[in-house]
Design a protein around this motif. Sequence first.
Motif, PDB file in Angstrom:
ATOM      1  N   GLY A  87      -7.335 -13.134   6.442  1.00 31.87           N
ATOM      2  CA  GLY A  87      -6.103 -13.669   5.834  1.00 31.87           C
ATOM      3  C   GLY A  87      -6.440 -14.501   4.614  1.00 31.87           C
ATOM      4  O   GLY A  87      -7.590 -14.861   4.384  1.00 31.87           O
ATOM      5  N   ILE A 120      -0.208 -27.046   7.660  1.00 31.19           N
ATOM      6  CA  ILE A 120      -0.351 -25.624   7.959  1.00 31.19           C
ATOM      7  C   ILE A 120       0.523 -24.723   7.067  1.00 31.19           C
ATOM      8  O   ILE A 120       0.202 -23.565   6.831  1.00 31.19           O
ATOM      9  N   ARG A 125     -11.631 -23.145  11.275  1.00 29.57           N
ATOM     10  CA  ARG A 125     -12.215 -22.552  12.479  1.00 29.57           C
ATOM     11  C   ARG A 125     -12.804 -21.223  12.061  1.00 29.57           C
ATOM     12  O   ARG A 125     -12.353 -20.617  11.101  1.00 29.57           O
ATOM     13  N   VAL A 162      -6.772 -23.486   9.084  1.00 25.88           N
ATOM     14  CA  VAL A 162      -7.406 -24.461   9.946  1.00 25.88           C
ATOM     15  C   VAL A 162      -8.896 -24.142   9.925  1.00 25.88           C
ATOM     16  O   VAL A 162      -9.288 -22.982   9.845  1.00 25.88           O
ATOM     17  N   SER A 208       0.935 -14.825  15.445  1.00 29.47           N
ATOM     18  CA  SER A 208       0.779 -15.052  16.886  1.00 29.47           C
ATOM     19  C   SER A 208      -0.162 -14.017  17.470  1.00 29.47           C
ATOM     20  O   SER A 208      -0.991 -14.318  18.324  1.00 29.47           O
ATOM     21  N   PHE A 264       6.510 -21.627  16.634  1.00 29.37           N
ATOM     22  CA  PHE A 264       7.098 -21.776  15.306  1.00 29.37           C
ATOM     23  C   PHE A 264       8.589 -21.589  15.442  1.00 29.37           C
ATOM     24  O   PHE A 264       9.037 -20.598  16.018  1.00 29.37           O
ATOM     25  N   SER A 285      -3.875 -22.891   2.896  1.00 33.12           N
ATOM     26  CA  SER A 285      -4.474 -23.704   3.950  1.00 33.12           C
ATOM     27  C   SER A 285      -4.772 -22.881   5.191  1.00 33.12           C
ATOM     28  O   SER A 285      -3.970 -22.082   5.633  1.00 33.12           O
ATOM     29  N   ASP A 301       3.506 -18.409  21.416  1.00 36.61           N
ATOM     30  CA  ASP A 301       2.409 -17.569  21.916  1.00 36.61           C
ATOM     31  C   ASP A 301       1.495 -18.350  22.843  1.00 36.61           C
ATOM     32  O   ASP A 301       1.575 -19.567  22.940  1.00 36.61           O
ATOM     33  N   SER A 340       1.018 -21.859  20.429  1.00 35.03           N
ATOM     34  CA  SER A 340       1.770 -22.451  19.315  1.00 35.03           C
ATOM     35  C   SER A 340       3.207 -21.973  19.375  1.00 35.03           C
ATOM     36  O   SER A 340       3.493 -20.905  19.906  1.00 35.03           O
ATOM     37  N   ILE A 381      -4.603 -19.621  20.525  1.00 30.53           N
ATOM     38  CA  ILE A 381      -5.617 -20.658  20.358  1.00 30.53           C
ATOM     39  C   ILE A 381      -5.035 -22.018  19.982  1.00 30.53           C
ATOM     40  O   ILE A 381      -5.732 -23.019  19.990  1.00 30.53           O
ATOM     41  N   GLY A 382      -3.755 -22.042  19.653  1.00 34.78           N
ATOM     42  CA  GLY A 382      -3.108 -23.308  19.348  1.00 34.78           C
ATOM     43  C   GLY A 382      -3.537 -23.889  18.015  1.00 34.78           C
ATOM     44  O   GLY A 382      -4.365 -23.313  17.308  1.00 34.78           O
ATOM     45  N   GLY A 430       0.325 -16.809   4.267  1.00 32.50           N
ATOM     46  CA  GLY A 430       1.419 -16.257   5.082  1.00 32.50           C
ATOM     47  C   GLY A 430       2.457 -17.304   5.441  1.00 32.50           C
ATOM     48  O   GLY A 430       3.667 -17.078   5.311  1.00 32.50           O
ATOM     49  N   LEU A 431       1.989 -18.475   5.871  1.00 33.00           N
ATOM     50  CA  LEU A 431       2.947 -19.496   6.304  1.00 33.00           C
ATOM     51  C   LEU A 431       3.638 -20.166   5.119  1.00 33.00           C
ATOM     52  O   LEU A 431       4.790 -20.586   5.220  1.00 33.00           O
ATOM     53  N   ALA A 432       2.933 -20.255   3.987  1.00 34.88           N
ATOM     54  CA  ALA A 432       3.574 -20.800   2.782  1.00 34.88           C
ATOM     55  C   ALA A 432       4.737 -19.880   2.386  1.00 34.88           C
ATOM     56  O   ALA A 432       5.811 -20.333   1.995  1.00 34.88           O
TER      57      ALA A 432
HETATM   58  P1  ADP Z   1      -3.753 -16.738   7.386  1.00 30.67           P
HETATM   59  O1  ADP Z   1      -3.262 -16.231   8.695  1.00 30.67           O
HETATM   60  O2  ADP Z   1      -3.821 -15.712   6.310  1.00 30.67           O
HETATM   61  O3  ADP Z   1      -5.005 -17.544   7.503  1.00 30.67           O
HETATM   62  P2  ADP Z   1      -1.282 -18.299   7.300  1.00 30.67           P
HETATM   63  O4  ADP Z   1      -0.677 -19.078   6.183  1.00 30.67           O
HETATM   64  O5  ADP Z   1      -0.468 -17.218   7.899  1.00 30.67           O
HETATM   65  O6  ADP Z   1      -2.671 -17.773   6.782  1.00 30.67           O
HETATM   66  O7  ADP Z   1      -1.647 -19.335   8.418  1.00 30.67           O
HETATM   67  C1  ADP Z   1      -2.357 -20.518   8.082  1.00 30.67           C
HETATM   68  C2  ADP Z   1      -3.215 -20.972   9.236  1.00 30.67           C
HETATM   69  O8  ADP Z   1      -2.376 -21.415  10.304  1.00 30.67           O
HETATM   70  C3  ADP Z   1      -4.050 -19.870   9.847  1.00 30.67           C
HETATM   71  O9  ADP Z   1      -5.261 -19.711   9.163  1.00 30.67           O
HETATM   72  C4  ADP Z   1      -4.231 -20.346  11.281  1.00 30.67           C
HETATM   73  O10 ADP Z   1      -5.281 -21.280  11.364  1.00 30.67           O
HETATM   74  C5  ADP Z   1      -2.975 -21.142  11.560  1.00 30.67           C
HETATM   75  N1  ADP Z   1      -2.003 -20.391  12.385  1.00 30.67           N
HETATM   76  C6  ADP Z   1      -0.934 -19.684  11.952  1.00 30.67           C
HETATM   77  N2  ADP Z   1      -0.236 -19.146  12.980  1.00 30.67           N
HETATM   78  C7  ADP Z   1      -0.887 -19.525  14.105  1.00 30.67           C
HETATM   79  C8  ADP Z   1      -0.667 -19.293  15.505  1.00 30.67           C
HETATM   80  N3  ADP Z   1       0.357 -18.570  15.961  1.00 30.67           N
HETATM   81  N4  ADP Z   1      -1.570 -19.848  16.362  1.00 30.67           N
HETATM   82  C9  ADP Z   1      -2.607 -20.589  15.917  1.00 30.67           C
HETATM   83  N5  ADP Z   1      -2.867 -20.849  14.619  1.00 30.67           N
HETATM   84  C10 ADP Z   1      -2.026 -20.328  13.720  1.00 30.67           C
END
Ligand code: ADP
Length: 440
Positions: free
Chosen positions: A256, A239, A248, A246, A199, A288, A244, A226, A286, A229-230, A260-262
């Motif tokens: 990164g 995600i 951008r 996004v 976030s 979570f 993976s 948060d 966003s 940027i969404g 992290g999210l995995a």
């Molecule tokens: P990293 O941050 O290392 O790229 P993550 O697995 O933590 O990898 O997140 C994957 C993707 O999800 C990020 O690259 C980002 O595009 C998107 N993302 C994660 N958390 C947020 C958030 N709070 N707001 C917007 N996009 C997010």
Amino acid sequence: MHDREIDQVRATKKPIRGEVPFEGTNGRRIYDYIFVPVIGADGEVEAVAGTTRDVTDRQTMEQELRDAGRKKDEFIALLAHELRNPLAPIRNGLQVMRLAPDDFAAVGEARDMMDRQLSHMVRLIDDLLDISRINRNKMELRRTRLLLADVISSAVETARPAVEEAGHDLVVSIPGSPVYLDADLTRLSQVFSNLLTNSSKYTPPGGRIWLSAEKRRGEVMVSVRDTGIGIPPESLAFIFDMFSQVDRTIERSTGGLGIGLALVKGLVEMHGGTVKAESDGQGKGSTFTVTLPVVAHRSEHAPEAADNGQAIAGSARRVLVVDDNRDGSESLAMMLRLLGNEVRTANDGVAAVGLAESFRPEVILMDVGMPRMNGLDATRRIREHPWGKAIAIIALTGWGQDNDRERSREAGCDGHLVKPVDLPDLEKLLAELLPRKAAG
Ligand code: ADP
């Protein structure tokens, strides 16, 4: 459906094979076919034999494999890049120290910068090891009954520097009554610190982040929201996938790896919970939400780990550091000496056994993979002697797999740390071990 092909075989007297799409009741399917001419005694085509097969599923699978392979290649390129990035500033810092050793301000600044870069690198590598452990079902949780509030405060403590640096306002609200979980404190706080750090990363400076928890029947929902940027709706579905990001430009600038999210998802699921992401789209922030099962209330608190004070800093222990990487052993020895300990080093297992006998250390920090004799065999040898039983032996490896832990325990090690050794971790382990060892 194959009249044209059959005619062709008749006309050319040659077999043909190929693929055709077919729109049927099951939607679009792909068939492959092979037709061969059956030639009679007169040399004419008597009949056409052939088979057709639905290969849609196989093709889909092949495409998925190709995609996964490509993703992995891209990931390796990204990984190499991300690991190399911190090296340039670290090398520059060294150069500064060499050029201006007496300029304390410059040296101090270089040192802090090197420390930051190194921590970043260690974090990336730890994440990688963690995700590979989860994917291979090798992650072990150390679950105890603990308070949600403790998990959250540990996560907030970890994420706070990032949040503050970005100038965000963090608002934490959790239920007033205690919420108990059956969880691994370190792993679960990792979940929330990852979400908070994300976030913070994906919110323009000066934003807001809310962490709130709400208890429902049998479960608690913790959400991290948060004003960032969404996430575009088409990205929400993948995600949490490994590697993976996004598409951008901002992801490329945040350093990164897209794991992290995995990791968050893997750890939450191991705790019997679920996690979901929501966003109204680009620029809309966003949310979570992690849902976890709660356990019944219990009046007495789990006993806190006793604070035994400092075990290695300023307590003049006799320590033997064993590592075949001389820079590794010397730098660790230097640090321990500066903290007031008497330290010797050995660079292989045979030397370690010899020095252990003559020096009689209280603590041995034992690298595992070494030439001549590895650390586990050296530990076994040391344990064979009466003087070797009371030594606190801690295995050091660069590979914190759980079966390594088991192997080092079997060999007679009292504990296991992953390199690079973090002083607080070493302190904590020794604070636990030394009194036990002293009591026999
Ligand atoms: P990293 O941050 O290392 O790229 P993550 O697995 O933590 O990898 O997140 C994957 C993707 O999800 C990020 O690259 C980002 O595009 C998107 N993302 C994660 N958390 C947020 C958030 N709070 N707001 C917007 N996009 C997010």
